[in-house]
Design an enzyme around this catalytic site. Structure first.
Site, PDB file in Angstrom:
ATOM      1  N   LYS A   1     -12.891  81.724  37.100  1.00  0.00           N
ATOM      2  CA  LYS A   1     -13.292  80.773  35.907  1.00  0.00           C
ATOM      3  C   LYS A   1     -13.641  79.821  36.450  1.00  0.00           C
ATOM      4  CE  LYS A   1      -8.888  81.823  33.661  1.00  0.00           C
ATOM      5  NZ  LYS A   1     -10.206  82.116  32.259  1.00  0.00           N
ATOM      6  N   ARG A   2     -14.429  78.103  35.802  1.00  0.00           N
ATOM      7  CA  ARG A   2     -14.379  77.306  36.378  1.00  0.00           C
ATOM      8  C   ARG A   2     -12.912  76.146  36.589  1.00  0.00           C
ATOM      9  NH1 ARG A   2     -19.488  75.047  36.056  1.00  0.00           N
ATOM     10  NH2 ARG A   2     -18.610  73.365  37.225  1.00  0.00           N
TER      11      ARG A   2
ATOM     12  N   LYS B   1     -13.548  90.054  29.650  1.00  0.00           N
ATOM     13  CA  LYS B   1     -13.774  91.158  30.577  1.00  0.00           C
ATOM     14  C   LYS B   1     -12.906  91.752  31.705  1.00  0.00           C
ATOM     15  CE  LYS B   1     -17.318  86.993  30.976  1.00  0.00           C
ATOM     16  NZ  LYS B   1     -17.433  86.244  31.787  1.00  0.00           N
TER      17      LYS B   1
ATOM     18  N   HIS C   1     -16.767  74.180  20.310  1.00  0.00           N
ATOM     19  CA  HIS C   1     -16.003  74.939  21.493  1.00  0.00           C
ATOM     20  C   HIS C   1     -14.365  74.260  22.773  1.00  0.00           C
ATOM     21  CE1 HIS C   1     -19.310  78.054  22.427  1.00  0.00           C
ATOM     22  NE2 HIS C   1     -20.130  77.095  21.639  1.00  0.00           N
TER      23      HIS C   1
ATOM     24  N   LYS D   1      -7.225  74.536  32.595  1.00  0.00           N
ATOM     25  CA  LYS D   1      -6.257  76.643  33.213  1.00  0.00           C
ATOM     26  C   LYS D   1      -5.679  76.199  33.964  1.00  0.00           C
ATOM     27  CE  LYS D   1     -11.688  76.447  32.774  1.00  0.00           C
ATOM     28  NZ  LYS D   1     -11.717  77.838  30.995  1.00  0.00           N
TER      29      LYS D   1
ATOM     30  N   THR E   1     -13.870  84.117  27.537  1.00  0.00           N
ATOM     31  CA  THR E   1     -14.110  85.596  27.258  1.00  0.00           C
ATOM     32  C   THR E   1     -13.851  86.273  28.201  1.00  0.00           C
ATOM     33  OG1 THR E   1     -16.105  84.068  28.159  1.00  0.00           O
ATOM     34  CG2 THR E   1     -15.902  84.495  25.425  1.00  0.00           C
TER      35      THR E   1
HETATM   36  C1  PLP Z   1     -16.943  84.720  31.450  1.00  0.00           C
HETATM   37  C2  PLP Z   1     -17.264  83.819  32.551  1.00  0.00           C
HETATM   38  C3  PLP Z   1     -17.032  82.395  32.424  1.00  0.00           C
HETATM   39  C4  PLP Z   1     -16.275  82.547  31.397  1.00  0.00           C
HETATM   40  O1  PLP Z   1     -14.461  82.513  32.258  1.00  0.00           O
HETATM   41  P1  PLP Z   1     -13.192  82.348  31.633  1.00  0.00           P
HETATM   42  O2  PLP Z   1     -12.015  82.728  31.806  1.00  0.00           O
HETATM   43  O3  PLP Z   1     -13.357  82.408  29.730  1.00  0.00           O
HETATM   44  O4  PLP Z   1     -13.249  80.479  31.543  1.00  0.00           O
HETATM   45  C5  PLP Z   1     -17.534  81.648  33.411  1.00  0.00           C
HETATM   46  N1  PLP Z   1     -18.225  82.721  34.391  1.00  0.00           N
HETATM   47  C6  PLP Z   1     -18.663  83.173  34.206  1.00  0.00           C
HETATM   48  C7  PLP Z   1     -20.148  84.043  35.633  1.00  0.00           C
HETATM   49  C8  PLP Z   1     -18.446  84.253  33.326  1.00  0.00           C
HETATM   50  O5  PLP Z   1     -19.183  84.927  33.875  1.00  0.00           O
END
Ligand code: PLP
Length: 827
Positions: A556-557, A668, A367, A562, A664
């Site tokens: 995101k985190r 979305k 990952h 990032k 991911t």
């Molecule tokens: C999809 C999702 C992530 C991953 O987000 P990235 O932008 O791909 O880092 C992290 N936390 C939650 C709650 C999510 O739904």
């Protein structure tokens, strides 16, 4: 709709409502112990979950029986994290019961949303990795693949984030406080898990030298099962999570000595194993308890798999034909040594046979390439905690290095070794996972290429067929059908609802890109979702945002790679431009951020404070006149994401190229009709390939340019800043206290990190990002063109369904076929 997905309960009937209402009231009285007058919303949630669970159990057992009768090969997905999100809405939706339930609670005088929101969001994961596991569970059940998820039933999930004066503070997530109506406790499914002790050598009856692990400390792993409802409600798989239980409630040696508290203490200590999820995303904090958690759930899961296998088989020869174990990152990689130990020490297999079975059973998903995230454990600690496993790892390593010795130089051998000899000797878990697996996959095309060129380059030369790519995906059920009913209905009104299980069908929508009526309805759906998010923001932050502004989203985190900081610097630059040009006609922009920082990650927490400080200044500046707002939402989680994703216009995916394995969140957002502004990183590359370069805003250095710039070692961020007045001014303001008059030096560490190192190349990409953002904002003026691009984004995301990902894994890694519902009923 595909006949396979037509469930008896899809399509609502009056008697369904009556039956469900009866069931609600029965559960309320006889299990919750309340009547309709005194029931709280939480009681109604519990009642609803139990009523829905009732409707799942029969078919759950059918699925289990069907797979058992067929003796089908099963997938075992091992993951430290399952970020599943709320289950009531998901299960209702997948069962086709949402409208029946809405009517039921309506008759009881409630609103369905209130009941759904009373469910605690199970946060048994940090971010992308855990959410991927949850999307995979949904897809495996929907695709009728016989699959188990295996993990840990953490008593405390990921911390709840609140802001105190703009600073992140963490609160425990006691999600089980009011019980968990979804799970079935299985006190009879109990396995001993051993730690410590030592290894003895002995000669067995056949004169063979053998090993046995003795003198151990033991805890039990107890199973809790949660049904995983596939779409259509026909295949229902199992998520089995392990909870630590002391062997006995009292340590009687202490008890007999009269030390009552000491006697209870050992119970508490052993049950700490499943107490809490470690809150680090993509960074390892090498704590012994974490290592024990990894072994705890892995060992329990393997014992469970072997027990199930042995019901049908006399020896282990067919294990790889009946079980595919997928390691979600290296966290469960110790399972490779555990299976070897069980086969050799407990069942007397010889090494070669055991190794062949093990390798054909396991596969591993990588990952991250971030060096700080690659797991390794000190040899000394492993020798103490799992002495027999350490011997097996030495043996794996010795045999492997022997086989490559003749054709490798000493530096290559050092890099290939499972033991890192630089400094304190450590076991490299990535190497163990690689050698013990028949397939190793990356999670996007770019990430897989970089795996071959960097961390696994030496292994890749020796095993050129082992690394393969499986680009991540997301489940269209939760992330479109459920989260975005407005768009979902619109799509189904035009192309039917087959897209829910066959997302590629969205491509048909491309024919409607220029259709004015469709465009208008598409915009209306987006606006409805933006209103919902605006109401959420108003409720939680008391900030009014303009629904007609461009919703620019980065959720995101919080992590330096990032580059939330890049977003904040551009926000400050835009703020300055607005103030400098009081009469210019700006497109109103609402920046929406959310994300948690690991509690010990100080720089990330300072970035959160910076976002909040900048937001406070901008949002209250009368000169801005509402044309720019910055909102940082606390406590980002799956439920919040479900509100944010459908409302976004612009999706920020701006990591330093080469550092985000896939992402991911990017999928979305694009699926819900947001345009991406992003670097050529992770799956952004493939998103561009699918939506077309005209429908995405790509900026900045690519991974190769980043690599070259770093290799040259001559990058000078101060020169870049000096040459860019926008950037210089923004940094001067942040560093000089413009956003923190109460503590002008507060953000010096952030500014200095950029000026004197800028490892993540924020300054290098700034100007290109700023220009790209300006292009996006300008385009937003043109509603027709923007909407056309948004529609193309939605229509082009079919390939990013986790159904596609899972079918790829099933075919190319697992060799597992669907077991169609009803398969077990004939016999
Ligand atoms: C999809 C999702 C992530 C991953 O987000 P990235 O932008 O791909 O880092 C992290 N936390 C939650 C709650 C999510 O739904």
């Amino acid at each position: 709709m595909d006949a396979r997905y037509r469930s008896r309960e899809i399509g609502r009937k009056a008697e369904d409502v009556d039956a469900l209402k009866r069931s609600f009231l029965e559960w309320l009285v006889y299990s919750v112990g309340k009547d309709a007058k005194t029931a709280t919303r939480r009681d109604w949630f519990t009642t609803g979950a139990l009523s829905v669970r009732d409707r799942v159990v029969d078919r759950w057992m059918d699925t289990t029986r069907g797979v058992y009768a067929a003796d089908a090969k099963r997938i075992y997905y091992f993951s430290m994290e399952f970020l599943v999100g709320r289950l009531l809405s998901n299960n209702l939706d997948n069962l086709g019961l949402t409208e029946v339930c809405r009517e039921t609670v309506d008759r009881l005088g409630l609103r369905l949303e209130e009941v759904l929101e009373a469910e605690p969001d199970p946060a048994l994961g940090n971010g992308g990795l855990g959410r991927l596991a949850a999307c995979f569970l949904d897809s495996m059940a929907t695709q009728h693949l016989p699959a188990f998820g295996y993990g840990i039933r953490y008593e405390y999930g990921l911390f709840e984030q609140r802001f105190d004066q703009g600073w992140q503070v963490e609160f425990p997530d006691n999600w089980l406080r009011f019980g968990n109506p979804w799970e079935f406790a299985r006190p009879e499914v109990l396995y001993p898990i051993h730690f410590h002790g030592h290894v003895e050598t002995y000669i067995d009856g056949a004169g063979m030298e053998r090993r046995r692990w003795v003198g151990t400390e033991t805890v039990h792993a107890m199973a809790f099962d949660t049904p995983v409802v596939g779409y259509g409600g026909e295949t229902i798989n199992t998520l089995r999570l392990w909870s630590a239980r002391a062997l006995s409630d009292f340590d009687f040696t202490h008890f007999n000595d009269g030390d009552y508290l000491k006697a209870v203490e050992s119970k508490v200590l052993s049950e700490n194993l499943s107490r809490v999820l470690y809150p680090n995303d993509a960074t390892e904090v090498g704590r012994e308890l974490r290592f024990k958690q990894e072994y705890f759930f892995t060992s329990a899961s393997i014992q469970d798999i072997l027990r199930r296998y042995m019901q049908h088989h006399k020896d282990f020869d067919a294990l790889p034909e009946k079980a595919a174990i997928q390691l979600n990152d290296t966290h469960p990689a110790i399972g490779i040594a555990e299976l070897m130990r069980i086969l050799i020490d407990l069942h007397g297999l010889d090494w070669d046979r055991a190794w062949d079975i093990t390798r054909r059973t396991f596969s591993y998903t990588n990952h991250t390439l971030l060096p700080e995230a690659l797991e390794s454990w000190p040899v000394g600690m492993m020798e103490r905690v799992l002495p027999r496993h350490m011997q097996i790892i030495y043996d794996i390593n010795a045999r492997f290095l022997d086989s490559v010795w003749a054709r490798s130089d000493i530096d290559t051998i050092r890099r290939l070794s499972l033991i890192d000899e630089n400094g304190e000797r450590r076991v490299r878990m990535g190497g163990l996972a690689f050698l013990g697996s028949h397939k190793v996959n990356g999670v996007s095309a770019l990430h897989t290429d970089l795996m071959k060129q960097t961390v696994f380059a030496d292994y890749h030369r020796l095993f050129p067929d082992r690394i393969t790519n499986m680009t991540n995906g997301i489940t269209p059920r939760r992330w479109l059908h459920q989260a975005n009913p407005a768009l979902s209905r619109l799509i189904s009104s035009r192309i039917g609802d087959g897209w829910i299980t066959d997302l590629g069908r969205l491509a048909v929508l491309k024919e409607r890109v220029g259709d004015e009526v469709f465009q208008e309805e598409f915009r209306r759906a987006k606006r409805q979702n933006k209103k919902r998010l605006a109401a959420y923001i108003a409720r939680h932050l008391r900030i009014d945002v303009d629904v007609d502004s461009l919703f620019d989203v980065q959720v995101k985190r919080i992590h330096e790679y990032k580059r939330q900081l890049l977003n904040l610097l551009q926000t400050v630059a835009l703020y300055n431009e607005i103030r400098d040009n009081p009469t210019r006609d700006f497109v109103p922009v609402t920046k929406i951020l959310a994300g948690k920082a690991a509690p010990a990650y100080h720089q990330a927490k300072l970035i959160i404070k910076l976002a909040n400080d900048i937001g406070r200044v901008i949002n209250n500046d009368p000169l801005v006149r509402g044309r720019l707002k910055l909102v940082m939402l606390p406590n980002y989680n799956v439920s919040q994401a479900e509100i944010i994703m459908p409302a976004a216009d612009l999706s920020e995916q701006i990591s330093t190229a080469g550092m985000e394995a896939s992402g991911t969140g990017n999928m979305k957002l694009a699926l819900n009709g947001a345009l991406t502004i992003g670097t050529l990183d992770g799956a952004n590359v493939e998103i561009r390939d699918h939506v077309g370069a005209d429908n995405i805003f790509i900026f900045g250095m690519n991974a190769q340019e980043v690599q070259e710039l770093r290799d040259q070692g001559a990058f000078d961020p101060r020169a870049v800043v000096g040459a860019n007045p926008h950037l210089k001014r923004a940094l001067d303001m942040i560093g000089g206290g413009a956003f923190s008059p109460d503590d002008p030096g507060r953000f010096r560490p952030i500014v200095d990190a950029l000026l004197y190192n800028d490892h993540f190349l924020v300054t290098a990409d700034f100007e290109d990002y700023r220009n790209s953002h300006a292009t996006a904002v300008t385009l937003y003026r043109n509603k027709t063109e923007w909407t056309a691009k948004a529609i193309i984004n939605t229509a082009s995301m079919g390939w990013f369904s986790s159904d596609r990902t899972i079918l790829d894994y099933a075919k190319h890694i697992w060799g597992v076929a669907p077991v169609l519902p009803g398969a077990g009923e004939a016999d």
